[in-house]
Design a protein around this motif. Structure first.
Motif, PDB file in Angstrom:
ATOM      1  N   UNK A 517       0.851  -1.183   0.000  1.00  0.00           N
ATOM      2  CA  UNK A 517       0.000   0.000   0.000  1.00  0.00           C
ATOM      3  C   UNK A 517       0.889   1.237   0.000  1.00  0.00           C
ATOM      4  N   UNK A 518       0.573   2.202  -0.836  1.00  0.00           N
ATOM      5  CA  UNK A 518       1.423   3.391  -0.933  1.00  0.00           C
ATOM      6  C   UNK A 518       0.597   4.589  -1.345  1.00  0.00           C
ATOM      7  N   UNK A 519       1.009   5.741  -0.858  1.00  0.00           N
ATOM      8  CA  UNK A 519       0.414   6.995  -1.309  1.00  0.00           C
ATOM      9  C   UNK A 519       1.379   7.661  -2.282  1.00  0.00           C
ATOM     10  N   UNK A 520       0.838   8.485  -3.153  1.00  0.00           N
ATOM     11  CA  UNK A 520       1.649   9.226  -4.107  1.00  0.00           C
ATOM     12  C   UNK A 520       1.039  10.590  -4.340  1.00  0.00           C
ATOM     13  N   UNK A 521       1.793  11.478  -4.970  1.00  0.00           N
ATOM     14  CA  UNK A 521       1.264  12.807  -5.249  1.00  0.00           C
ATOM     15  C   UNK A 521       1.870  13.344  -6.533  1.00  0.00           C
ATOM     16  N   UNK A 522       1.193  14.333  -7.073  1.00  0.00           N
ATOM     17  CA  UNK A 522       1.718  15.036  -8.236  1.00  0.00           C
ATOM     18  C   UNK A 522       1.297  16.491  -8.147  1.00  0.00           C
ATOM     19  N   UNK A 545      -5.437  26.517 -15.176  1.00  0.00           N
ATOM     20  CA  UNK A 545      -6.221  26.834 -13.979  1.00  0.00           C
ATOM     21  C   UNK A 545      -5.244  27.076 -12.830  1.00  0.00           C
ATOM     22  N   UNK A 546      -4.983  28.335 -12.473  1.00  0.00           N
ATOM     23  CA  UNK A 546      -3.979  28.632 -11.443  1.00  0.00           C
ATOM     24  C   UNK A 546      -4.372  28.173 -10.044  1.00  0.00           C
ATOM     25  N   UNK A 547      -5.627  27.753  -9.856  1.00  0.00           N
ATOM     26  CA  UNK A 547      -6.074  27.324  -8.532  1.00  0.00           C
ATOM     27  C   UNK A 547      -6.003  25.833  -8.298  1.00  0.00           C
ATOM     28  N   UNK A 548      -5.388  25.072  -9.215  1.00  0.00           N
ATOM     29  CA  UNK A 548      -5.331  23.621  -9.070  1.00  0.00           C
ATOM     30  C   UNK A 548      -4.528  23.216  -7.831  1.00  0.00           C
ATOM     31  N   UNK A 549      -4.944  22.086  -7.220  1.00  0.00           N
ATOM     32  CA  UNK A 549      -4.246  21.533  -6.061  1.00  0.00           C
ATOM     33  C   UNK A 549      -3.502  20.257  -6.435  1.00  0.00           C
ATOM     34  N   UNK A 550      -2.711  19.750  -5.479  1.00  0.00           N
ATOM     35  CA  UNK A 550      -2.008  18.483  -5.682  1.00  0.00           C
ATOM     36  C   UNK A 550      -2.983  17.371  -6.050  1.00  0.00           C
ATOM     37  N   UNK A 551      -2.573  16.502  -6.974  1.00  0.00           N
ATOM     38  CA  UNK A 551      -3.206  15.197  -7.083  1.00  0.00           C
ATOM     39  C   UNK A 551      -2.620  14.322  -5.983  1.00  0.00           C
ATOM     40  N   UNK A 552      -3.467  13.592  -5.273  1.00  0.00           N
ATOM     41  CA  UNK A 552      -3.004  12.734  -4.172  1.00  0.00           C
ATOM     42  C   UNK A 552      -3.681  11.377  -4.325  1.00  0.00           C
ATOM     43  N   UNK A 553      -2.921  10.300  -4.266  1.00  0.00           N
ATOM     44  CA  UNK A 553      -3.561   8.999  -4.446  1.00  0.00           C
ATOM     45  C   UNK A 553      -3.115   7.992  -3.409  1.00  0.00           C
ATOM     46  N   UNK A 554      -3.898   6.909  -3.319  1.00  0.00           N
ATOM     47  CA  UNK A 554      -3.525   5.729  -2.528  1.00  0.00           C
ATOM     48  C   UNK A 554      -3.796   4.513  -3.391  1.00  0.00           C
ATOM     49  N   UNK A 555      -2.807   3.624  -3.468  1.00  0.00           N
ATOM     50  CA  UNK A 555      -2.996   2.390  -4.233  1.00  0.00           C
ATOM     51  C   UNK A 555      -2.676   1.188  -3.372  1.00  0.00           C
ATOM     52  N   UNK A 578      -7.525   8.298  -6.741  1.00  0.00           N
ATOM     53  CA  UNK A 578      -6.812   9.544  -7.011  1.00  0.00           C
ATOM     54  C   UNK A 578      -7.719  10.717  -6.659  1.00  0.00           C
ATOM     55  N   UNK A 579      -7.335  11.505  -5.673  1.00  0.00           N
ATOM     56  CA  UNK A 579      -8.071  12.717  -5.323  1.00  0.00           C
ATOM     57  C   UNK A 579      -7.543  13.898  -6.135  1.00  0.00           C
ATOM     58  N   UNK A 580      -8.439  14.796  -6.529  1.00  0.00           N
ATOM     59  CA  UNK A 580      -8.082  15.999  -7.301  1.00  0.00           C
ATOM     60  C   UNK A 580      -7.444  15.658  -8.644  1.00  0.00           C
ATOM     61  N   UNK A 581      -7.968  14.634  -9.301  1.00  0.00           N
ATOM     62  CA  UNK A 581      -7.474  14.236 -10.620  1.00  0.00           C
ATOM     63  C   UNK A 581      -7.671  15.387 -11.604  1.00  0.00           C
TER      64      UNK A 581
END
Length: 751
Positions: A517-522, A545-555, A578-581
């Protein structure tokens, strides 16, 4: 920085104070007692190797005191790993048992450099030699032979890796031990790398942000460079390949030499292709391309220090196909096309202490991307205006400079624990020189701090780690506020904490279970935050879109692997949230006749897996029967399907390898049938894609003429000349099919 360099230099020059030792031994077959000739003996931590002679004896000099892993491998035998302490009290007596399982290799992309059977994380690996002899025309084409890996293509000259449905900035590419940065956010931007001088490919399928930071949210494509030859040896090789479909030729030559301490290699490659031909025997206009690739390296190693300096220059001219129009076999560039120059400088240093080591990697990358456009002038005087435009310079030119570093300290073992602490960072600038601007001038600063540990018991292994990252992005203002293509200044900071936990359990000798199990971000890239313009390669107007946030995931990932002397079977299932895809969405507007797309965010999920079977009956070592299936589904939280999700596919291969005395030695033959199902789970801006089946085959072997050995191979892809369009082809909206039948013939020799 100067203090750090001084300390490192002092450490390097202090190595003469340490004694040097020799590791030697004998390798034999326990059933017959016969010595094993040609076995490779390899220290992964030191990257030193040796080979057994006709008596099964080997000798490796200049090994510093410490605890090491020693990997022994030979064709037809099971690979062994020994833990040894240098200096040795006596010579090693090593037994290798026969096995139909193919030789295992040390996995470099994971932190503790173990064999795949010993790894907590499942990693797909293949040599480029095998990829090419199975019909791959390019590196981007070859990686699609790995389960769970596909490619987004623009004709035959551009390909981008897709790992389990994720691509572009969600997949990180490593070459020469440093991260590749080449404006990879663009769908029509290829790898900018050649398979020439690349020994093998490794793929981590899943979030690897713990090891590599941002952009490794979907996985990592890790390219291992060509190794230096063993000490006191020299190798010269050359080869040529011809492809019938594109009337393409590729010439390759290399020189590799090593003394006791110093090493040197040089490799050059040149390829040129005309427009490719479809199954309907029509050539796709302007799909031609050419490439020059030069790689060189200088290495030094003694008992306490190893240094490796590498340089890679790659120049590519790639046509951007838009239609099936003028039928030509010319290899001259025509508008529109890309001209891409990639420079990669890397310096890999390793300093050995008693039972611990320090790794320092520094990389400098310069990417010069130019795009020459055709503005579709009136027919009269068109050729003259086109030539004049090219002389005036590119419409789009971007210089991307990247300096990155990676420092890791491998601590001494504490009981059954191995631990690594690391710091990674990057500084990057993007500068525009063309008349058009897609993204503004900007700079990016990255820093990441990580720690990971491995705990080993007889039947079970655990691996865990934590990481903190910070990215600062700053762009400059361009144009006048209120006007089209205005870029407002922007400064954003992105931070993320990530972790990973995995377990490998040997239920019994033949069954391995892996759970990870691992989390990742972009962090959002520059294009997603600031784009404001049309792009020739995408035929759309993109607004950031200058207001975009990190993509954050768990797999979560579960892998089962069973193997014995007769067959192997594996299955690997995953679920990726994936959150905030980040995705592109049309606004319904048009600017300069291009549809307008804007970047938005929504939660998404991907799930699926791969399974495979490999039968290799022990009495019939030359027979291999392989089957695999790969499946991935992707959808947004609102229920819409994600775009560019690969279709389910089945691959079946019959492979023969034998070496009886005859005209040809080291002979092989294969027959592969790959069936891709229809892709009906499509995004609302895509169309369904029918299924298709492709047939490939090949033969090869070595022969001698007056003492000189030559390698000959013949392979064919899409042998039935099927007319089809792949779902991941960027030419699909224009109804342009993929490549038809292609035969490749290659001749190589070494001196």
């Amino acid at each position: 920085m100067y203090k750090i360099l001084f300390i490192i230099t002092a450490m390097v020059f202090s190595t003469s104070a340490y004694s040097q030792h020799t590791v030697q031994g004998k390798i034999s077959d326990p059933e017959t007692g016969i010595p094993v000739f040609g076995a490779t003996v390899y220290f992964p931590q030191l990257e030193k190797s040796g080979m057994s002679n006709a008596e099964g004896e080997f000798r490796i000099n200049n090994v510093s005191p410490g605890n090491y892993q020693l990997v022994i491998s030979s064709l037809g035998y099971a690979t062994r790993t020994l833990n040894i302490t240098v200096p040795l009290s006596s010579s090693l007596e090593i037994e290798l048992r026969t096995s139909a399982i193919e030789m295992e290799a040390v996995i470099v992309s994971t932190p503790f450099h173990r064999l795949q059977s010993e790894n907590v994380v499942m990693v797909a690996r293949e040599t480029t030699e095998n990829l090419v002899r199975n019909g791959a025309r390019s590196l981007a084409d070859g990686i699609t032979q790995l389960p769970g890996v596909e490619s987004i293509t623009t004709g035959s000259g551009i390909g981008k890796p897709v790992i389990r449905g994720l691509s572009s900035n969600r997949v990180l590419v490593y070459a020469q031990g440093v991260r590749m940065e080449n404006q990879q956010y663009g769908d029509e931007h290829g790898l900018g790398l050649s398979s020439s001088g690349v020994e093998s490919v490794e793929v981590i399928k899943g979030p690897a942000s713990l090891l590599y930071g941002s952009d490794a949210l979907g996985g990592v494509l890790y390219l291992n460079p060509e190794k230096y030859v063993p000490a006191d040896s020299t190798s010269i090789d050359a080869g040529v390949t011809y492809h019938t479909n594109t009337l393409g030729t590729e010439a390759n030559a290399g020189f590799n030499t090593a003394g006791e301490r110093f090493r040197f290699l040089l490799r050059g490659n040149y390829a040129t292709h005309s427009d490719y031909e479809t199954g309907d025997k029509e050539r796709v206009t302007n799909s031609r391309f050419d490439e020059i690739d030069i790689k060189t390296g200088v290495g030094y190693q003694d008992n306490r220090y190893r240094g490796d300096f590498r340089y890679n220059y790659n120049n590519s001219n790639i046509g951007i196909p838009e239609e099936i129009g003028e039928q030509s076999t010319s290899k001259e560039m025509m508008l529109p096309y890309q001209q891409v120059d990639n420079h990669i400088l890397s310096f890999d240093n390793k300093i050995f202490f008693n039972n611990s080591s320090l790794d320092l990697k520094v990389g400098y990358l310069f990417n010069n991307r130019k795009e020459f456009e055709d503005h579709h002038h009136e027919e009269e005087g068109h050729e003259e205006e086109e030539e004049e435009e090219e002389e005036e310079g590119p419409a789009l030119e971007m210089h991307l400079e990247t300096l990155n570093y990676d420092i890791k300290y491998n601590t001494a073992k504490w009981g059954n624990f191995e631990t690594i602490f690391g710091v990674q960072g990057m500084y990057q600038t993007n500068t525009n020189f063309g008349e058009e601007i897609l993204i503004p001038d900007a700079s990016v600063r990255d820093i990441g701090i990580l720690a990971t540990t491995h705990y080993h018991l007889d039947k079970i292994d655990f691996q865990a780690g934590l990481r903190f990252d910070n990215r600062n992005l700053k762009s400059k203002e361009h144009g006048l506020a209120g006007e089209d293509e205005y870029f407002a200044p922007l400064e954003r900071d992105f931070t993320s904490y990530n972790g990973a936990l995995g377990m490998k359990f040997n239920v019994f000798n033949s069954l391995i279970v892996r759970m990870n199990g691992a989390t990742g971000f972009r962090a959002p890239n520059l294009a997603e935050l600031t784009s404001n313009g049309s792009h020739e390669g995408t035929n759309r107007y993109e607004i950031g879109n200058p207001g975009l946030n990190n993509e954050q995931n768990f797999q979560g990932d579960l892998a089962l692997e069973f193997r014995n002397e007769h067959f192997e079977i594996y299955t690997n299932a995953f679920y990726n949230k994936v959150n905030n895809y980040i995705y592109l969405n049309p606004t319904g507007e048009f600017i300069d006749n291009d549809p307008v797309f804007q970047y938005l965010q929504d939660d998404a999920r991907l799930y699926g897996g791969e399974a495979g079977l490999h039968i290799h009956p022990h009495p019939i070592h030359w027979l291999h029967i392989e089957s695999s299936v790969e499946l991935v589904k992707g959808e947004r939280q609102t229920g819409e399907n994600l775009p560019l999700i690969p279709a389910t596919s089945f691959t079946n291969t019959l492979r023969l390898e034998w070496d009886e005395n005859s005209v040809l030695a080291n002979k092989y033959a294969f027959l592969t049938v790959k069936s891709t199902l229809a892709q009906n789970d499509v995004n609302e801006f895509e169309t369904s894609t029918p299924g298709y089946t492709l047939l490939s085959a090949g033969v090869g072997g070595n022969f001698g003429i007056k003492g000189q050995v030559f390698g000959l191979r013949l392979s064919g892809t899409n042998l039935l000349n099927k007319t089809y369009i792949a779902h991941l082809s960027r030419l699909k909206p224009d109804g342009i099919p993929n490549r038809g039948r292609n035969l490749s013939i290659s001749l190589r020799t070494a001196f």
